[in-house]
Scaffold this motif. Structure first.
Motif, PDB file in Angstrom:
ATOM      1  N   LYS A 118      -3.463  -2.931  -1.661  1.00  0.00           N
ATOM      2  CA  LYS A 118      -4.810  -3.365  -1.294  1.00  0.00           C
ATOM      3  C   LYS A 118      -4.967  -3.398   0.217  1.00  0.00           C
ATOM      4  O   LYS A 118      -3.991  -3.566   0.961  1.00  0.00           O
ATOM      5  N   ASN A 178      -1.113   2.469  -5.386  1.00  0.00           N
ATOM      6  CA  ASN A 178      -1.030   1.009  -5.449  1.00  0.00           C
ATOM      7  C   ASN A 178      -1.336   0.408  -4.095  1.00  0.00           C
ATOM      8  O   ASN A 178      -1.287   1.082  -3.072  1.00  0.00           O
ATOM      9  N   SER A 181     -12.398  -6.135   0.094  1.00  0.00           N
ATOM     10  CA  SER A 181     -11.551  -5.002  -0.278  1.00  0.00           C
ATOM     11  C   SER A 181     -12.134  -3.675   0.218  1.00  0.00           C
ATOM     12  O   SER A 181     -13.235  -3.278  -0.175  1.00  0.00           O
ATOM     13  N   LEU A 214     -10.805  -0.723  -0.318  1.00  0.00           N
ATOM     14  CA  LEU A 214     -10.675   0.317  -1.347  1.00  0.00           C
ATOM     15  C   LEU A 214     -11.799   0.213  -2.387  1.00  0.00           C
ATOM     16  O   LEU A 214     -12.104   1.180  -3.070  1.00  0.00           O
ATOM     17  N   GLY A 215     -12.437  -0.967  -2.450  1.00  0.00           N
ATOM     18  CA  GLY A 215     -13.537  -1.131  -3.411  1.00  0.00           C
ATOM     19  C   GLY A 215     -14.914  -0.939  -2.782  1.00  0.00           C
ATOM     20  O   GLY A 215     -15.922  -1.119  -3.460  1.00  0.00           O
ATOM     21  N   GLU A 221      -7.633  -5.312   2.842  1.00  0.00           N
ATOM     22  CA  GLU A 221      -8.784  -6.216   2.989  1.00  0.00           C
ATOM     23  C   GLU A 221      -9.198  -6.273   4.436  1.00  0.00           C
ATOM     24  O   GLU A 221      -8.342  -6.433   5.319  1.00  0.00           O
ATOM     25  N   LEU A 232       0.821  -1.219   0.000  1.00  0.00           N
ATOM     26  CA  LEU A 232       0.000   0.000   0.000  1.00  0.00           C
ATOM     27  C   LEU A 232       0.857   1.273   0.000  1.00  0.00           C
ATOM     28  O   LEU A 232       1.778   1.413   0.811  1.00  0.00           O
TER      29      LEU A 232
END
Ligand SMILES: Nc1ncnc2c1ncn2[C@@H]1O[C@H](COP(=O)(O)OP(=O)(O)OP(=O)(O)O)[C@@H](O)[C@H]1O
Ligand SMILES: [Mg+2]
Length: 336
Positions: A70, A68, A77, A79-80, A72, A11
């Protein structure tokens, strides 16, 4: 549910500034297992709060870029996540005890109103009467060793001392059950005796309820007492990570060794050797290892290449060329 509560991989977090991107957090990996207590230790400005706020996505998206990586949370996720999922994450998944209690509390509502809101909003007390919720709030206040919960419930934040406000922030994070508690320097405004009690209380509450904890601190001593594993952060990088006992038995990164030397001893012995210099300029960070300008072991390679993460013993990783088996092994050119 077993397994990993939090998993951060590769990250990076950049602030947008008028000078350009301030590359504060740089390719970090960090995980927390269920029921685990983890420490994040590093000097002021190394990016601890930025990383933690990003887990909860509470930094205004217009001022940061995440180029860049991720994050979780319970396998999902972060970020999603959409708005509703993020609210759910903050409501039921993770909570953060803020470093600045005054800004975390709303000045125009009483402590009671604020605690009651958290209790109601959590959805964890379905069907509870108002009186039952008042009892939950009072219990939370007593659990942080504040007496006279009735009076505190009726007080506004400015009517409490700094230490009391800090404890109310802790109480507000503990009043509902969540998988992960992030404690960002929760005791900076408190005197040492209270600090000790609060730290013990945090540990007990986390252990009792099987929650996970990330404890952010400048103090290796506090981390040693509280956590199972430690991440050492320097200049936006994780430079060392291992079990707590291994860190104290075998501190290995030059920065960690410097931190240990900075701890004042009651037996005297003059000022510590310290670590000279400052955290890097994040707009123009050093091209290779970010600690290189302050490191007495730095070589030409450290100036130009990013150090590899070397496992020097089981589950003990150090990001430093000194430990790479052959010169340059695993290193990466530059930072981008
Ligand atoms: N909104 C912002 N815009 C630009 N830079 C920021 C912003 N917020 C923080 N920073 C910078 O990011 C860097 C890391 O800050 P952060 O608050 O994450 O550090 P920290 O490790 O939590 O420090 P401390 O121990 O003092 O709380 C600092 O250089 C800080 O100046
Ligand atoms: Mg901070």
């Amino acid at each position: 549910m077993d397994g990993r509560v939090l998993n951060i991989e590769d990250l990076s977090i950049w602030y947008k500034t008028y000078r350009g991107h301030s590359k504060v957090v740089d390719h970090i990996d960090l995980f927390v297992d269920r029921g685990e207590k983890v420490g994040l230790v590093g000097e002021s400005g190394c990016g601890k709060t930025t990383t933690m706020k990003t887990i909860l996505r509470v930094i205004d998206p217009s001022i940061i870029d995440i180029p860049n990586g991720k994050i979780e949370f319970n396998g999902k996720s972060v970020l999603g996540m959409n708005k509703e999922e993020l609210l759910e994450l903050r409501r039921k998944g993770a909570s953060m005890i803020s470093q600045s209690p005054m800004s975390a509390l709303n000045p125009v509502f009483t402590i009671g109103q604020q605690l009651m809101d958290i209790i109601k909003y959590s959805g964890q007390y379905p069907g509870a009467s108002k009186q039952q919720m008042v009892e939950v709030a009072k219990e939370a206040i007593t659990s942080v060793m504040l007496s006279d919960p009735e009076r505190i419930m009726e007080s506004y934040p400015h009517q409490l001392s700094g230490g009391m406000r800090q404890r109310i922030c802790i109480a507000s994070s503990l009043v509902t059950t969540r998988d992960l508690l992030i404690a960002d320097e929760p005791c900076t405004a408190l005197d040492v005796t209270i600090q000790d009690q609060i730290h013990r209380m945090l540990r007990e509450l986390v252990e009792e309820k099987g929650r996970s904890l990330i404890m952010i601190t400048h103090s290796l001593g506090v981390a040693r007492e509280l956590v199972d594993r430690i991440y050492i952060m320097y200049g936006g990088n994780i430079v060392e990570r291992c079990r707590t006992k291994d860190l104290f038995r075998n501190p290995s990164h030059p920065y960690t060794i410097g931190l240990m030397e900075c701890v004042p001893r009651l037996s005297g012995g003059g000022l510590s050797a310290g670590i000279y210099g400052y955290v890097p300029d994040y707009v123009n960070p050093p091209e290779g290892c970010r600690f290189c300008p302050r490191c007495k072991f730095a070589t030409e390679q450290c100036r130009t290449m990013r150090p590899p993460h070397v496992e020097i013993e089981p589950d003990h990783f150090v990001s430093c060329f000194q430990y790479a088996k052959t010169a340059g092994e695993g290193g990466a050119a530059g930072h981008e």
